[in-house]
Design a protein around this motif. Structure first.
Motif, PDB file in Angstrom:
ATOM      1  N   MET A  24       0.851  -1.196   0.000  1.00 46.54           N
ATOM      2  CA  MET A  24       0.000   0.000   0.000  1.00 46.54           C
ATOM      3  C   MET A  24       0.885   1.244   0.000  1.00 46.54           C
ATOM      4  O   MET A  24       1.944   1.270   0.638  1.00 46.54           O
ATOM      5  N   LYS A  25       0.432   2.274  -0.693  1.00 40.10           N
ATOM      6  CA  LYS A  25       1.127   3.552  -0.653  1.00 40.10           C
ATOM      7  C   LYS A  25       0.527   4.408   0.450  1.00 40.10           C
ATOM      8  O   LYS A  25      -0.662   4.337   0.714  1.00 40.10           O
ATOM      9  N   ASP A  26       1.395   5.219   1.095  1.00 42.11           N
ATOM     10  CA  ASP A  26       0.863   6.109   2.114  1.00 42.11           C
ATOM     11  C   ASP A  26       0.020   7.186   1.444  1.00 42.11           C
ATOM     12  O   ASP A  26       0.163   7.474   0.247  1.00 42.11           O
ATOM     13  N   LEU A  79       0.734  17.530   5.781  1.00 40.93           N
ATOM     14  CA  LEU A  79       1.125  16.247   6.372  1.00 40.93           C
ATOM     15  C   LEU A  79       2.623  16.002   6.275  1.00 40.93           C
ATOM     16  O   LEU A  79       3.194  15.286   7.099  1.00 40.93           O
ATOM     17  N   LEU A  80       3.276  16.589   5.257  1.00 38.92           N
ATOM     18  CA  LEU A  80       4.724  16.426   5.154  1.00 38.92           C
ATOM     19  C   LEU A  80       5.446  17.275   6.190  1.00 38.92           C
ATOM     20  O   LEU A  80       6.400  16.829   6.831  1.00 38.92           O
ATOM     21  N   GLN A  81       4.993  18.515   6.380  1.00 40.33           N
ATOM     22  CA  GLN A  81       5.619  19.408   7.360  1.00 40.33           C
ATOM     23  C   GLN A  81       5.330  18.960   8.789  1.00 40.33           C
ATOM     24  O   GLN A  81       6.120  19.212   9.692  1.00 40.33           O
ATOM     25  N   GLU A  82       4.190  18.334   8.998  1.00 36.39           N
ATOM     26  CA  GLU A  82       3.839  17.875  10.335  1.00 36.39           C
ATOM     27  C   GLU A  82       4.759  16.755  10.806  1.00 36.39           C
ATOM     28  O   GLU A  82       4.865  16.482  11.995  1.00 36.39           O
ATOM     29  N   GLY A  83       5.411  16.103   9.849  1.00 32.31           N
ATOM     30  CA  GLY A  83       6.318  15.025  10.223  1.00 32.31           C
ATOM     31  C   GLY A  83       5.594  13.877  10.910  1.00 32.31           C
ATOM     32  O   GLY A  83       6.040  13.358  11.938  1.00 32.31           O
ATOM     33  N   TRP A 140     -16.422  -5.102  13.331  1.00 33.34           N
ATOM     34  CA  TRP A 140     -15.886  -3.736  13.256  1.00 33.34           C
ATOM     35  C   TRP A 140     -14.545  -3.662  13.968  1.00 33.34           C
ATOM     36  O   TRP A 140     -13.582  -3.093  13.444  1.00 33.34           O
ATOM     37  N   CYS A 141     -14.463  -4.249  15.157  1.00 32.80           N
ATOM     38  CA  CYS A 141     -13.208  -4.241  15.918  1.00 32.80           C
ATOM     39  C   CYS A 141     -12.104  -4.957  15.147  1.00 32.80           C
ATOM     40  O   CYS A 141     -10.967  -4.476  15.064  1.00 32.80           O
ATOM     41  N   ASP A 142     -12.449  -6.131  14.579  1.00 32.50           N
ATOM     42  CA  ASP A 142     -11.449  -6.881  13.818  1.00 32.50           C
ATOM     43  C   ASP A 142     -10.983  -6.094  12.607  1.00 32.50           C
ATOM     44  O   ASP A 142      -9.779  -6.066  12.292  1.00 32.50           O
ATOM     45  N   ASP A 143     -11.934  -5.453  11.906  1.00 39.98           N
ATOM     46  CA  ASP A 143     -11.576  -4.657  10.730  1.00 39.98           C
ATOM     47  C   ASP A 143     -10.679  -3.486  11.110  1.00 39.98           C
ATOM     48  O   ASP A 143      -9.681  -3.198  10.433  1.00 39.98           O
ATOM     49  N   GLU A 144     -11.059  -2.787  12.208  1.00 32.50           N
ATOM     50  CA  GLU A 144     -10.254  -1.645  12.642  1.00 32.50           C
ATOM     51  C   GLU A 144      -8.862  -2.094  13.066  1.00 32.50           C
ATOM     52  O   GLU A 144      -7.857  -1.451  12.745  1.00 32.50           O
ATOM     53  N   GLU A 145      -8.799  -3.219  13.789  1.00 34.96           N
ATOM     54  CA  GLU A 145      -7.498  -3.721  14.236  1.00 34.96           C
ATOM     55  C   GLU A 145      -6.649  -4.135  13.045  1.00 34.96           C
ATOM     56  O   GLU A 145      -5.437  -3.907  13.013  1.00 34.96           O
ATOM     57  N   SER A 146      -7.298  -4.746  12.039  1.00 35.61           N
ATOM     58  CA  SER A 146      -6.578  -5.139  10.829  1.00 35.61           C
ATOM     59  C   SER A 146      -6.030  -3.915  10.092  1.00 35.61           C
ATOM     60  O   SER A 146      -4.901  -3.921   9.601  1.00 35.61           O
ATOM     61  N   LYS A 147      -6.860  -2.831  10.044  1.00 39.81           N
ATOM     62  CA  LYS A 147      -6.392  -1.598   9.406  1.00 39.81           C
ATOM     63  C   LYS A 147      -5.173  -1.034  10.132  1.00 39.81           C
ATOM     64  O   LYS A 147      -4.189  -0.633   9.516  1.00 39.81           O
ATOM     65  N   ILE A 148      -5.262  -1.017  11.474  1.00 40.33           N
ATOM     66  CA  ILE A 148      -4.147  -0.473  12.261  1.00 40.33           C
ATOM     67  C   ILE A 148      -2.878  -1.266  12.003  1.00 40.33           C
ATOM     68  O   ILE A 148      -1.794  -0.704  11.762  1.00 40.33           O
ATOM     69  N   ASP A 149      -2.998  -2.601  12.052  1.00 42.41           N
ATOM     70  CA  ASP A 149      -1.824  -3.447  11.812  1.00 42.41           C
ATOM     71  C   ASP A 149      -1.277  -3.218  10.415  1.00 42.41           C
ATOM     72  O   ASP A 149      -0.047  -3.160  10.207  1.00 42.41           O
ATOM     73  N   ASN A 150      -2.177  -3.069   9.444  1.00 40.01           N
ATOM     74  CA  ASN A 150      -1.749  -2.861   8.063  1.00 40.01           C
ATOM     75  C   ASN A 150      -1.015  -1.532   7.913  1.00 40.01           C
ATOM     76  O   ASN A 150       0.025  -1.448   7.263  1.00 40.01           O
ATOM     77  N   PHE A 151      -1.587  -0.482   8.528  1.00 38.96           N
ATOM     78  CA  PHE A 151      -0.937   0.828   8.452  1.00 38.96           C
ATOM     79  C   PHE A 151       0.428   0.817   9.126  1.00 38.96           C
ATOM     80  O   PHE A 151       1.395   1.394   8.632  1.00 38.96           O
ATOM     81  N   VAL A 152       0.505   0.141  10.290  1.00 44.75           N
ATOM     82  CA  VAL A 152       1.779   0.092  11.017  1.00 44.75           C
ATOM     83  C   VAL A 152       2.804  -0.719  10.235  1.00 44.75           C
ATOM     84  O   VAL A 152       3.962  -0.312  10.079  1.00 44.75           O
ATOM     85  N   ASN A 196       3.012  -1.266   7.111  1.00 45.04           N
ATOM     86  CA  ASN A 196       3.429  -0.599   5.872  1.00 45.04           C
ATOM     87  C   ASN A 196       3.873   0.849   6.089  1.00 45.04           C
ATOM     88  O   ASN A 196       4.062   1.587   5.139  1.00 45.04           O
ATOM     89  N   ASN A 197       3.994   1.230   7.380  1.00 41.96           N
ATOM     90  CA  ASN A 197       4.459   2.585   7.721  1.00 41.96           C
ATOM     91  C   ASN A 197       3.591   3.660   7.068  1.00 41.96           C
ATOM     92  O   ASN A 197       4.067   4.632   6.519  1.00 41.96           O
ATOM     93  N   LEU A 198       2.283   3.463   7.140  1.00 39.47           N
ATOM     94  CA  LEU A 198       1.331   4.402   6.526  1.00 39.47           C
ATOM     95  C   LEU A 198       0.857   5.386   7.580  1.00 39.47           C
ATOM     96  O   LEU A 198      -0.263   5.312   8.073  1.00 39.47           O
ATOM     97  N   ALA A 199       1.742   6.296   7.969  1.00 35.95           N
ATOM     98  CA  ALA A 199       1.425   7.238   9.046  1.00 35.95           C
ATOM     99  C   ALA A 199       0.251   8.139   8.698  1.00 35.95           C
ATOM    100  O   ALA A 199      -0.559   8.486   9.565  1.00 35.95           O
ATOM    101  N   GLY A 200       0.147   8.508   7.430  1.00 33.25           N
ATOM    102  CA  GLY A 200      -0.953   9.383   7.033  1.00 33.25           C
ATOM    103  C   GLY A 200      -2.310   8.722   7.219  1.00 33.25           C
ATOM    104  O   GLY A 200      -3.241   9.313   7.758  1.00 33.25           O
TER     105      GLY A 200
END
Length: 325
Positions: free
Chosen positions: A65-67, A111-115, A208-220, A222-226
């Motif tokens: 995934m791209k950020d 979002l870039l300046q916010e670091g 919903w909890c499983d989906d949200e947790e899966s999203k969080i794990d996926n973002f983390v 893949n380093n998708l901070a945005g």
């Protein structure tokens, strides 16, 4: 089986690490060219992590995934959407910022300046909240399951008692007891419906909890901070809404209780004048939070038969008439 290597279709000098919808499979160097070259700004490139062979010899890429800051602006495809407009809840580019979003400039986040980075504490907090919500879901679901079983036993017991009473007082009483059985059965079906509503909500909130947790794990992963930043902005409200829904359905959908008692005085009256009276009592529940123990309404103590009470009533009326005269 060894993985099949895909050759870059631009330089033919390296293995492909991604796919461009315009250029085809491309290697790492060509991916960098796509990122920096102005001629390739409108191209869409998707990287894949590994290539696995299917039994039929086909290739199935696993995509990265791209950020969010790497996405292109919907209004200006040649520009990256690196700004978040809090007013319009949308990602915009610099050209958008200096055109239709000028009044929103104070509410625009770069979002870039916010670091923005992966905030481990925020991630842990969000996952902890999800665990708490899931725990509450499990508790409610277990309580509903236990209540269903307990009330089913009570319903069966009440039906049996009704049948025994029907055998005692024969035909006429059996008509009433069949009505009582139907009432108990109806309440049991209501409890099944209540259990179904609660179970359905619990399953929805668990998903919903499983989906949200899966999203969080996926973002983390893949380093998708945005993406994680945008998700975190509404996470507390969504988790609070989930909890509110649990409390609402727990308060709104309460199980129906049963109680069955033989009224010996009424039976005495029945045997005296061949008229039967059977009583089914509805359960009186406790406080509004739904956690109070079940309390059953008690019958007032009756020491006299209906005929005796009728005699006393007539006597009182006679005394009242004499008093008035």
């Amino acid at each position: 089986m060894a993985s099949k290597q895909i050759q870059c279709e631009m330089c033919f000098n390296e293995n492909a690490v991604g796919h461009c919808k315009t250029c085809g499979d491309i290697g790492e160097i060509c991916v960098d060219i796509h990122k920096k070259g102005k001629l390739f700004q409108t191209h869409t490139v998707v990287l894949y992590e590994a290539v696995k062979m299917h039994e039929d010899g086909g290739v199935k890429p696993k995509f990265f995934m791209k950020d969010i800051t790497e996405d292109r602006c919907k209004q200006h495809p040649t520009e990256r959407a690196i700004f978040l407009c809090n007013v319009h809840e949308s990602m915009i580019c610099g050209r958008c910022l200096h055109s239709e979003h000028i009044p929103c400039v104070k509410e625009v986040v770069d979002l870039l300046q916010e670091g923005i980075t992966i905030n481990c504490e925020k991630v842990n907090t969000m996952k902890s909240v999800l665990m708490e919500v899931k725990h509450e879901i499990r508790l409610l679901k277990n309580e509903a399951e236990q209540s269903k079983d307990n009330y089913k036993k009570t319903a069966d017991k009440c039906v049996q008692e009704c049948m025994e009473l029907g055998n005692k007082i024969k035909r006429r009483v059996d008509e009433l007891t069949s009505g009582l059985r139907d009432g108990i059965t109806d309440k049991h079906y209501e409890n099944l419906t209540i259990h179904s509503h609660i179970t359905k909500l619990c399953d929805e909130k668990t998903k919903w909890c499983d989906d949200e947790e899966s999203k969080i794990d996926n973002f983390v992963d893949n380093n998708l901070a945005g993406h994680l930043y945008l998700m975190g902005r509404h996470f507390e409200k969504e988790a609070s809404d989930a909890r509110s829904h649990l409390k609402e359905i727990k308060h709104k959908h309460t199980f129906k209780g049963f109680d069955f008692k033989e009224n010996n005085v009424i039976l005495k009256c029945l045997f005296e004048d061949l008229k039967e009276v059977c009583e089914q009592q509805d359960e009186v529940t406790g406080s509004d939070d739904g956690n109070a123990n079940d309390v059953f309404a008690s019958l007032p103590k009756i020491n006299k038969t209906r005929r005796e009470l009728t005699v006393l009533l007539n006597q009182a009326k006679h005394e009242s008439d004499i008093s008035e005269k």
